[in-house]
Design a protein around this motif. Structure first.
Motif, PDB file in Angstrom:
ATOM      1  N   ASP A 178       0.816  -1.209   0.000  1.00  0.00           N
ATOM      2  CA  ASP A 178       0.000   0.000   0.000  1.00  0.00           C
ATOM      3  C   ASP A 178       0.851   1.262   0.000  1.00  0.00           C
ATOM      4  O   ASP A 178       0.435   2.301  -0.503  1.00  0.00           O
ATOM      5  CB  ASP A 178      -0.925   0.005   1.223  1.00  0.00           C
ATOM      6  CG  ASP A 178      -1.908  -1.162   1.200  1.00  0.00           C
ATOM      7  OD1 ASP A 178      -2.336  -1.542   0.093  1.00  0.00           O
ATOM      8  OD2 ASP A 178      -2.227  -1.692   2.273  1.00  0.00           O
ATOM      9  N   SER A 179       2.025   1.200   0.586  1.00  0.00           N
ATOM     10  CA  SER A 179       2.895   2.370   0.708  1.00  0.00           C
ATOM     11  C   SER A 179       4.172   2.163  -0.094  1.00  0.00           C
ATOM     12  O   SER A 179       4.970   1.276   0.227  1.00  0.00           O
ATOM     13  CB  SER A 179       3.249   2.618   2.179  1.00  0.00           C
ATOM     14  OG  SER A 179       4.357   3.484   2.284  1.00  0.00           O
ATOM     15  N   ALA A 213      -4.109  -2.541  -6.780  1.00  0.00           N
ATOM     16  CA  ALA A 213      -5.199  -1.780  -7.395  1.00  0.00           C
ATOM     17  C   ALA A 213      -5.415  -2.215  -8.840  1.00  0.00           C
ATOM     18  O   ALA A 213      -6.548  -2.474  -9.263  1.00  0.00           O
ATOM     19  CB  ALA A 213      -4.895  -0.282  -7.320  1.00  0.00           C
ATOM     20  N   ASP A 222       0.622   7.035 -12.352  1.00  0.00           N
ATOM     21  CA  ASP A 222      -0.595   7.113 -11.545  1.00  0.00           C
ATOM     22  C   ASP A 222      -0.220   6.730 -10.121  1.00  0.00           C
ATOM     23  O   ASP A 222       0.031   5.551  -9.837  1.00  0.00           O
ATOM     24  CB  ASP A 222      -1.661   6.163 -12.099  1.00  0.00           C
ATOM     25  CG  ASP A 222      -3.005   6.292 -11.390  1.00  0.00           C
ATOM     26  OD1 ASP A 222      -3.023   6.722 -10.216  1.00  0.00           O
ATOM     27  OD2 ASP A 222      -4.030   5.949 -11.992  1.00  0.00           O
ATOM     28  N   VAL A 223      -0.129   7.712  -9.235  1.00  0.00           N
ATOM     29  CA  VAL A 223       0.295   7.457  -7.859  1.00  0.00           C
ATOM     30  C   VAL A 223      -0.699   6.564  -7.128  1.00  0.00           C
ATOM     31  O   VAL A 223      -0.310   5.671  -6.360  1.00  0.00           O
ATOM     32  CB  VAL A 223       0.471   8.788  -7.088  1.00  0.00           C
ATOM     33  CG1 VAL A 223       0.805   8.526  -5.633  1.00  0.00           C
ATOM     34  CG2 VAL A 223       1.561   9.633  -7.730  1.00  0.00           C
ATOM     35  N   LYS A 224      -1.989   6.777  -7.371  1.00  0.00           N
ATOM     36  CA  LYS A 224      -3.020   6.034  -6.648  1.00  0.00           C
ATOM     37  C   LYS A 224      -2.905   4.536  -6.886  1.00  0.00           C
ATOM     38  O   LYS A 224      -3.032   3.735  -5.958  1.00  0.00           O
ATOM     39  CB  LYS A 224      -4.409   6.531  -7.050  1.00  0.00           C
ATOM     40  CG  LYS A 224      -5.534   5.893  -6.256  1.00  0.00           C
ATOM     41  CD  LYS A 224      -6.877   6.501  -6.629  1.00  0.00           C
ATOM     42  CE  LYS A 224      -8.005   5.869  -5.812  1.00  0.00           C
ATOM     43  NZ  LYS A 224      -9.328   6.450  -6.170  1.00  0.00           N
ATOM     44  N   THR A 225      -2.670   4.142  -8.128  1.00  0.00           N
ATOM     45  CA  THR A 225      -2.570   2.715  -8.441  1.00  0.00           C
ATOM     46  C   THR A 225      -1.125   2.219  -8.429  1.00  0.00           C
ATOM     47  O   THR A 225      -0.872   1.033  -8.648  1.00  0.00           O
ATOM     48  CB  THR A 225      -3.165   2.413  -9.827  1.00  0.00           C
ATOM     49  OG1 THR A 225      -2.399   3.101 -10.827  1.00  0.00           O
ATOM     50  CG2 THR A 225      -4.612   2.843  -9.908  1.00  0.00           C
ATOM     51  N   GLN A 226      -0.179   3.133  -8.203  1.00  0.00           N
ATOM     52  CA  GLN A 226       1.253   2.797  -8.227  1.00  0.00           C
ATOM     53  C   GLN A 226       1.673   2.237  -9.596  1.00  0.00           C
ATOM     54  O   GLN A 226       2.447   1.293  -9.690  1.00  0.00           O
ATOM     55  CB  GLN A 226       1.608   1.818  -7.110  1.00  0.00           C
ATOM     56  CG  GLN A 226       1.413   2.393  -5.716  1.00  0.00           C
ATOM     57  CD  GLN A 226       1.839   1.444  -4.625  1.00  0.00           C
ATOM     58  OE1 GLN A 226       2.837   0.747  -4.744  1.00  0.00           O
ATOM     59  NE2 GLN A 226       1.079   1.405  -3.534  1.00  0.00           N
ATOM     60  N   LYS A 227       1.134   2.845 -10.634  1.00  0.00           N
ATOM     61  CA  LYS A 227       1.533   2.517 -11.991  1.00  0.00           C
ATOM     62  C   LYS A 227       2.758   3.356 -12.336  1.00  0.00           C
ATOM     63  O   LYS A 227       2.705   4.586 -12.355  1.00  0.00           O
ATOM     64  CB  LYS A 227       0.393   2.828 -12.965  1.00  0.00           C
ATOM     65  CG  LYS A 227       0.740   2.599 -14.434  1.00  0.00           C
ATOM     66  CD  LYS A 227       0.880   1.133 -14.759  1.00  0.00           C
ATOM     67  CE  LYS A 227       1.140   0.930 -16.249  1.00  0.00           C
ATOM     68  NZ  LYS A 227       1.378  -0.498 -16.574  1.00  0.00           N
ATOM     69  N   GLN A 252       6.703  10.945  -5.820  1.00  0.00           N
ATOM     70  CA  GLN A 252       5.452  10.770  -6.569  1.00  0.00           C
ATOM     71  C   GLN A 252       5.672  10.850  -8.077  1.00  0.00           C
ATOM     72  O   GLN A 252       4.900  10.280  -8.861  1.00  0.00           O
ATOM     73  CB  GLN A 252       4.440  11.847  -6.152  1.00  0.00           C
ATOM     74  CG  GLN A 252       3.952  11.726  -4.721  1.00  0.00           C
ATOM     75  CD  GLN A 252       4.776  12.530  -3.733  1.00  0.00           C
ATOM     76  OE1 GLN A 252       5.948  12.815  -3.985  1.00  0.00           O
ATOM     77  NE2 GLN A 252       4.182  12.897  -2.619  1.00  0.00           N
TER      78      GLN A 252
END
Length: 270
Positions: free
Chosen positions: A94-95, A123, A198-203, A193
């Motif tokens: 997650d992190s 994600a 895409d930070v949210k999905t760690q792409k 970042q």
């Protein structure tokens, strides 16, 4: 099965692997998936066969602050997760900072070249409707040989000796606010970042884009990179990107700002 193992051993695996790649290797005994995060989240659903680790299991807190556990302790921790000589570890979590720290722990014991990150993390895995499981796989004790990597981590004295060296580029991987309150002389601010499309999905961004990010931060092809942050976690993430993705000689100031700022002999720029 033998042909699969031979192919895996003979093929260089990228430092960033896709969900498609991992799906095709979930049954390979030479691949070990490790989720870096909270055990409760892990139990709600994880990639089949994945083991779980809290990054704090690899931390040794003491008078020097937040540091990596001893090499012997790290070997025991990862062997308990089934990591062995010759296995390839795929990390997700997650992190990104915590995952970066665990990556540094593997590098510290000489197995950094046997690690990849899952592009898009859990994600993207879920978005592609790939299978999850909630059970814990049976324990598999690994046989892991310690191969210390003392040249990966540096201290304040090393940094001081290279503050004006054209051969070294110091990267500060903190926030703008942290940077403003004080930073290491000659350092360049870079944001973790920006490694992600895409930070949210760690792409992750492409390899060329990550190289361009580092070049924009002033890193030249003939320079050695050293990263620092507050306690070594964001520095570990950026250090992994510089070393494994961009292919640059890279070191991590694991003590980071917690160490630098406590010694009046260390110059600070505000």
């Amino acid at each position: 099965m033998l042909a699969t193992l031979t192919l895996l051993a003979a093929t260089a695996i990228d430092p960033i692997v896709s969900a498609h790649w991992l799906q095709g290797h979930l049954s390979d005994p030479q691949v070990r998936v490790i989720y870096v995060g909270d055990a409760a989240d892990y139990k709600r659903g994880h990639i089949p066969g994945a083991r779980v680790i809290d990054h704090m299991e690899t931390v040794q807190m003491g008078t020097n602050g937040h540091r990596l556990a001893t090499d012997d302790a790290l070997v025991r921790i990862f062997a308990k997760l089934g990591v062995s000589d010759g296995t390839h570890v795929v990390l997700y979590g997650d992190s990104p900072m915590a995952t970066g720290w665990v990556n540094s722990a593997l590098v510290a014991i000489g197995h950094g070249d046997d690690v990849s990150w899952l592009d898009g993390g859990i994600a993207l895995w879920k978005a592609e409707s790939r299978s999850l499981e909630t059970g814990t796989p049976p324990p598999v004790a690994g046989t892991l040989t310690l191969k210390p990597a003392p040249d990966l981590f540096v201290d304040a004295a090393w940094i001081r000796s290279r503050l004006n060296s054209p051969a070294t580029r110091i990267l500060d991987v903190r926030t703008q606010q942290e940077w403003t309150t004080g930073h290491v002389p000659s350092a360049t601010l870079v944001f973790w970042q920006d490694l992600f499309a895409d930070v949210k999905t760690q792409k992750f961004k492409s390899k060329d884009e990550i190289k361009a990010l580092l070049a924009k931060a002033g890193v030249k092809p003939d320079q050695e990179v050293v990263t620092y942050c507050a306690v070594g976690m964001r520095a570990s993430l950026m250090g992994w990107a510089a070393r494994s993705v961009a292919g640059l000689p890279t070191k991590i100031y694991i003590g980071s700002w917690q160490d630098w700022s406590r010694d009046s002999n260390n110059p600070i720029v505000k």
